[in-house]
Design a protein around this motif. Sequence first.
Motif, mmCIF file in Angstrom:
data_model
loop_
_atom_site.group_PDB
_atom_site.id
_atom_site.type_symbol
_atom_site.label_atom_id
_atom_site.label_comp_id
_atom_site.label_asym_id
_atom_site.label_seq_id
_atom_site.Cartn_x
_atom_site.Cartn_y
_atom_site.Cartn_z
ATOM 1 N N VAL A 57 0.921 -1.241 0.117
ATOM 2 C CA VAL A 57 0.051 0.010 -0.073
ATOM 3 C C VAL A 57 0.827 1.214 -0.036
ATOM 4 N N LEU A 58 1.680 1.257 0.734
ATOM 5 C CA LEU A 58 2.890 2.399 0.742
ATOM 6 C C LEU A 58 3.325 2.615 -0.368
ATOM 7 N N THR A 59 4.037 1.464 -1.136
ATOM 8 C CA THR A 59 4.746 1.603 -2.165
ATOM 9 C C THR A 59 3.763 2.442 -3.378
ATOM 10 N N LEU A 60 2.438 1.719 -3.460
ATOM 11 C CA LEU A 60 1.414 2.355 -4.552
ATOM 12 C C LEU A 60 1.106 3.893 -4.429
ATOM 13 N N LEU A 61 1.190 4.192 -3.007
ATOM 14 C CA LEU A 61 0.750 5.585 -2.460
ATOM 15 C C LEU A 61 1.986 6.342 -3.023
ATOM 16 N N VAL A 62 3.084 5.945 -2.723
ATOM 17 C CA VAL A 62 4.396 6.915 -2.910
ATOM 18 C C VAL A 62 4.591 6.875 -4.343
ATOM 19 N N SER A 63 4.372 5.892 -4.973
ATOM 20 C CA SER A 63 4.919 5.943 -6.641
ATOM 21 C C SER A 63 3.900 6.230 -7.367
ATOM 22 N N ILE A 64 2.636 5.965 -7.292
ATOM 23 C CA ILE A 64 1.420 6.085 -8.163
ATOM 24 C C ILE A 64 0.716 7.566 -7.929
ATOM 25 N N LEU A 65 0.813 7.908 -6.740
ATOM 26 C CA LEU A 65 -0.085 9.064 -6.336
ATOM 27 C C LEU A 65 0.498 10.485 -6.675
ATOM 28 N N PRO A 66 1.879 10.421 -6.850
ATOM 29 C CA PRO A 66 2.503 11.701 -7.280
ATOM 30 C C PRO A 66 2.390 11.586 -8.872
ATOM 31 N N LEU A 67 2.448 10.325 -9.554
ATOM 32 C CA LEU A 67 2.261 10.320 -10.996
ATOM 33 C C LEU A 67 0.914 10.785 -11.314
ATOM 34 N N ALA A 68 0.007 10.241 -10.799
ATOM 35 C CA ALA A 68 -1.415 10.781 -10.971
ATOM 36 C C ALA A 68 -1.689 11.987 -11.016
ATOM 37 N N LEU A 69 -1.216 12.716 -9.886
ATOM 38 C CA LEU A 69 -1.376 14.160 -9.696
ATOM 39 C C LEU A 69 -0.388 14.943 -10.738
ATOM 40 N N PHE A 70 0.606 14.405 -11.221
ATOM 41 C CA PHE A 70 1.328 15.179 -12.282
ATOM 42 C C PHE A 70 0.727 15.002 -13.533
ATOM 43 N N LEU A 71 0.341 13.984 -13.968
ATOM 44 C CA LEU A 71 -0.634 13.610 -15.090
ATOM 45 C C LEU A 71 -1.716 14.385 -15.001
ATOM 46 N N PHE A 72 -2.351 14.650 -14.059
ATOM 47 C CA PHE A 72 -3.686 15.484 -13.755
ATOM 48 C C PHE A 72 -3.586 16.897 -14.270
ATOM 49 N N ALA A 73 -2.304 17.124 -13.613
ATOM 50 C CA ALA A 73 -1.983 18.791 -13.811
ATOM 51 C C ALA A 73 -1.553 19.000 -15.090
ATOM 52 N N ALA A 74 -0.741 18.022 -15.772
ATOM 53 C CA ALA A 74 -0.131 18.276 -17.277
ATOM 54 C C ALA A 74 -1.516 18.522 -18.096
ATOM 55 N N PHE A 75 -2.495 17.514 -18.147
ATOM 56 C CA PHE A 75 -3.529 17.360 -18.875
ATOM 57 C C PHE A 75 -4.464 18.636 -18.637
ATOM 58 N N MET A 76 -4.393 19.117 -17.460
ATOM 59 C CA MET A 76 -5.162 20.364 -17.299
ATOM 60 C C MET A 76 -4.697 21.496 -18.001
ATOM 61 N N VAL A 77 -3.216 21.621 -17.902
ATOM 62 C CA VAL A 77 -2.402 22.658 -18.543
ATOM 63 C C VAL A 77 -2.943 22.590 -20.392
ATOM 64 N N ILE A 78 -2.639 21.432 -20.720
ATOM 65 C CA ILE A 78 -2.917 21.125 -22.216
ATOM 66 C C ILE A 78 -4.411 21.495 -22.427
ATOM 67 N N LYS A 79 -5.350 21.081 -21.471
ATOM 68 C CA LYS A 79 -6.611 21.628 -21.841
ATOM 69 C C LYS A 79 -6.972 23.159 -21.840
ATOM 70 N N LEU A 80 -6.350 23.638 -20.875
ATOM 71 C CA LEU A 80 -6.300 25.273 -20.831
ATOM 72 C C LEU A 80 -5.652 25.837 -22.099
ATOM 73 N N VAL A 81 -4.751 25.363 -22.692
ATOM 74 C CA VAL A 81 -3.985 25.912 -23.658
ATOM 75 C C VAL A 81 -4.664 25.606 -25.113
ATOM 76 N N VAL A 82 -5.410 24.448 -25.010
ATOM 77 C CA VAL A 82 -6.171 24.287 -26.277
ATOM 78 C C VAL A 82 -7.564 25.187 -26.211
ATOM 79 N N VAL A 83 -8.092 25.213 -24.978
ATOM 80 C CA VAL A 83 -9.284 26.098 -24.867
ATOM 81 C C VAL A 83 -9.049 27.598 -25.113
#
Length: 80
Positions: free
Chosen positions: A38-64
């Motif tokens: 559980v700690l391994t998944l939280l430590v490795s996947i959670l930051p990746l998910a947050l980064f991807l979310f932020a990256a796609f939001m930036v891409i969406k804002l640029v396109v809009v």
Amino acid sequence: MNKAPLRRFGAMLKDAARDIAVMPWPTLLVYCIALAIVLTLLVSILPLALFLFAAFMVIKLVVVAFVVHTRRGRRDHYEL
């Protein structure tokens, strides 16, 4: 300062220590492995998910921004 929450937290830790002390070794091993997974998944996947979310939001804002800018340009062109 109210010390009741600290006392409850201390009692909870004492109960957890008592439960761990009487827990059989195989059960303790399973809990440790599950906690490590559980700690391994939280430590490795959670930051990746947050980064991807932020990256796609930036891409969406640029396109809009480009789409809105283009549509405003066309609208201004027809209002002449």
